[in-house]
Design an enzyme around this catalytic site. Sequence first.
Site, PDB file in Angstrom:
ATOM      1  N   GLY A 177     -41.043  56.005  12.193  1.00  0.00           N
ATOM      2  CA  GLY A 177     -41.483  56.009  13.586  1.00  0.00           C
ATOM      3  C   GLY A 177     -40.371  56.197  14.594  1.00  0.00           C
ATOM      4  N   GLN A 235     -42.533  49.931  10.446  1.00  0.00           N
ATOM      5  CA  GLN A 235     -43.004  50.573  11.679  1.00  0.00           C
ATOM      6  C   GLN A 235     -42.898  49.558  12.826  1.00  0.00           C
ATOM      7  OE1 GLN A 235     -43.599  53.669  12.272  1.00  0.00           O
ATOM      8  NE2 GLN A 235     -43.876  54.593  10.232  1.00  0.00           N
ATOM      9  N   CYS A 249     -13.948  74.362   8.467  1.00  0.00           N
ATOM     10  CA  CYS A 249     -14.924  74.237   7.375  1.00  0.00           C
ATOM     11  C   CYS A 249     -14.466  75.053   6.170  1.00  0.00           C
ATOM     12  CB  CYS A 249     -16.274  74.726   7.866  1.00  0.00           C
ATOM     13  SG  CYS A 249     -17.561  74.637   6.605  1.00  0.00           S
ATOM     14  N   ASP A 275     -32.609  61.907   6.286  1.00  0.00           N
ATOM     15  CA  ASP A 275     -33.083  63.247   5.920  1.00  0.00           C
ATOM     16  C   ASP A 275     -33.560  63.937   7.174  1.00  0.00           C
ATOM     17  OD1 ASP A 275     -35.761  61.747   6.170  1.00  0.00           O
ATOM     18  OD2 ASP A 275     -36.344  63.832   5.950  1.00  0.00           O
ATOM     19  N   ASP A 293     -41.574  62.026   0.282  1.00  0.00           N
ATOM     20  CA  ASP A 293     -42.236  61.252   1.325  1.00  0.00           C
ATOM     21  C   ASP A 293     -43.690  61.045   0.900  1.00  0.00           C
ATOM     22  OD1 ASP A 293     -43.569  63.573   1.717  1.00  0.00           O
ATOM     23  OD2 ASP A 293     -42.827  63.938   3.735  1.00  0.00           O
ATOM     24  N   SER A 294     -44.437  60.255   1.667  1.00  0.00           N
ATOM     25  CA  SER A 294     -45.782  59.877   1.209  1.00  0.00           C
ATOM     26  C   SER A 294     -46.843  60.857   1.672  1.00  0.00           C
ATOM     27  CB  SER A 294     -46.126  58.505   1.760  1.00  0.00           C
ATOM     28  OG  SER A 294     -46.273  58.596   3.165  1.00  0.00           O
ATOM     29  N   GLY A 295     -46.501  61.744   2.546  1.00  0.00           N
ATOM     30  CA  GLY A 295     -47.492  62.656   3.112  1.00  0.00           C
ATOM     31  C   GLY A 295     -48.087  62.130   4.405  1.00  0.00           C
ATOM     32  N   GLY A 296     -47.853  60.856   4.678  1.00  0.00           N
ATOM     33  CA  GLY A 296     -48.422  60.242   5.884  1.00  0.00           C
ATOM     34  C   GLY A 296     -48.000  60.965   7.159  1.00  0.00           C
ATOM     35  N   PHE A 297     -46.717  61.233   7.268  1.00  0.00           N
ATOM     36  CA  PHE A 297     -46.196  61.834   8.505  1.00  0.00           C
ATOM     37  C   PHE A 297     -46.871  63.182   8.793  1.00  0.00           C
ATOM     38  CE2 PHE A 297     -43.187  64.365  10.966  1.00  0.00           C
ATOM     39  CZ  PHE A 297     -42.963  63.509  12.040  1.00  0.00           C
ATOM     40  N   CYS A 356     -17.769  80.127   5.735  1.00  0.00           N
ATOM     41  CA  CYS A 356     -16.588  80.098   6.608  1.00  0.00           C
ATOM     42  C   CYS A 356     -15.337  80.642   5.911  1.00  0.00           C
ATOM     43  CB  CYS A 356     -16.346  78.676   7.114  1.00  0.00           C
ATOM     44  SG  CYS A 356     -17.665  78.125   8.208  1.00  0.00           S
ATOM     45  N   CYS A 385     -16.643  75.873   3.626  1.00  0.00           N
ATOM     46  CA  CYS A 385     -17.829  76.351   2.891  1.00  0.00           C
ATOM     47  C   CYS A 385     -17.656  77.835   2.570  1.00  0.00           C
ATOM     48  CB  CYS A 385     -19.104  76.115   3.698  1.00  0.00           C
ATOM     49  SG  CYS A 385     -19.447  77.342   4.971  1.00  0.00           S
ATOM     50  N   HIS A 444     -23.756  76.946   5.511  1.00  0.00           N
ATOM     51  CA  HIS A 444     -22.766  76.279   6.354  1.00  0.00           C
ATOM     52  C   HIS A 444     -23.303  74.955   6.904  1.00  0.00           C
ATOM     53  CE1 HIS A 444     -19.919  75.228   9.429  1.00  0.00           C
ATOM     54  NE2 HIS A 444     -20.972  75.042  10.197  1.00  0.00           N
ATOM     55  N   ASP A 477     -47.879  55.391   5.013  1.00  0.00           N
ATOM     56  CA  ASP A 477     -47.833  54.630   6.267  1.00  0.00           C
ATOM     57  C   ASP A 477     -48.406  55.457   7.406  1.00  0.00           C
ATOM     58  OD1 ASP A 477     -45.797  56.549   6.318  1.00  0.00           O
ATOM     59  OD2 ASP A 477     -44.677  55.421   7.813  1.00  0.00           O
TER      60      ASP A 477
HETATM   61 ZN   LIG Z   1     -18.780  76.532   7.002  1.00  0.00          ZN
END
Ligand SMILES: [Zn+2]
Length: 372
Positions: free
Chosen positions: A217, A190, A305, A267, A93-97, A310, A307, A336, A147
Amino acid sequence: MAIRYELIKTCKQSGARLGKIHTPHGVIETPIFMPVGTQATVKAMTPEELLNMEAQIILSNTYHLYLRPGHQLIKKAGGLHKFMNWHKPILTDSGGFQVFSLGDLRKITEEGVEFRSHLDGSKHFISPEKAVEIQTALGSDIMMAFDECPPYPADKEYVKKSLERTTRWAKRCKEAHTNTENQGLFGIIQGGMFEDLRRQSAEELLELDFPGYAVGGLSVGEPKPIMYEVLDYTAPLMPKDKPRYLMGVGSPDALIEGVIRGIDMFDCVLPTRIGRNGTAMTSRGKVVIKNASHTEAFEPLDPECDCYTCKTYSKAYLRHLFKANEILGLRLMTTHNLHFLIKMMEEVRQAIREDRLLDYRKSFFEKYGYDL
Ligand SMILES: [Zn+2]
């Protein structure tokens, strides 16, 4: 060009997109959920564990890495991929947030943002050019334009001024971005919760011809129906032949709703953060592992699941680890939750392939509910 989007097909039932993003570190199948590794680590996971759960791309954070250990140090180490031993694609990311989230600790001008570090109070300045310089040093496959992300709610006049500055900053980012062979720079649309402003932002940014576009945003405190409404009118403004990224969204229901509205990438820290706090996303909804009802629950967290957590452990054991503050508990729960979202997106891609994403949504929500 470093980044190229390939549209494989559109779901006949929902309009969702199945695609591939070609990057310098490999191909990503979309729609995709990207685990977040804020400080050059997806908290509590080794890269090998991420590969085992078939994570295809991770996100890292410009603001945090700039402050510590410093982008020059990472460059010296051979770039972020080498430094953290992750050799698949990385988005920064740009760091803006983060800078804008500092509230009283920052001051915005046309030139950029002056802020004080949350670590030691030291003074710093990030401009669009600086954000590109940092991300160039990190060597991410996809970097984001600097941004401003206005808060929610915000008045229309402010949001308009802010998006116009975001456009000017996007132009400066593009001019500063020279490593175009190895890194793609995405623009961020935005415009808050205002349809005409989202249109204005999209039109201005499309002129700059970025290889991908994000919707910024959103997921900033607005109710989900409002987010979906904004996506309803914003996603169609985005180019069909480029990746579309919805920033900061990671709850299962919002991922499915976003994909249906034409989004390819997501993300969020949600799965890792709530995992460390003892909450799991499962096919039957949320499980709070410390609840007394799991004391003698000798079945897995999620019976559907596959994983490592689990397949191997019971809810009773996980609850014990959390009650005893054992570090393994955080690792198993994070494993998980990430696996759950990555697997869910794989199912979403399969449903698009078979033109049945609306059916998938229905059956998912019947079991899952809407509680996250
Ligand atoms: Zn799992």
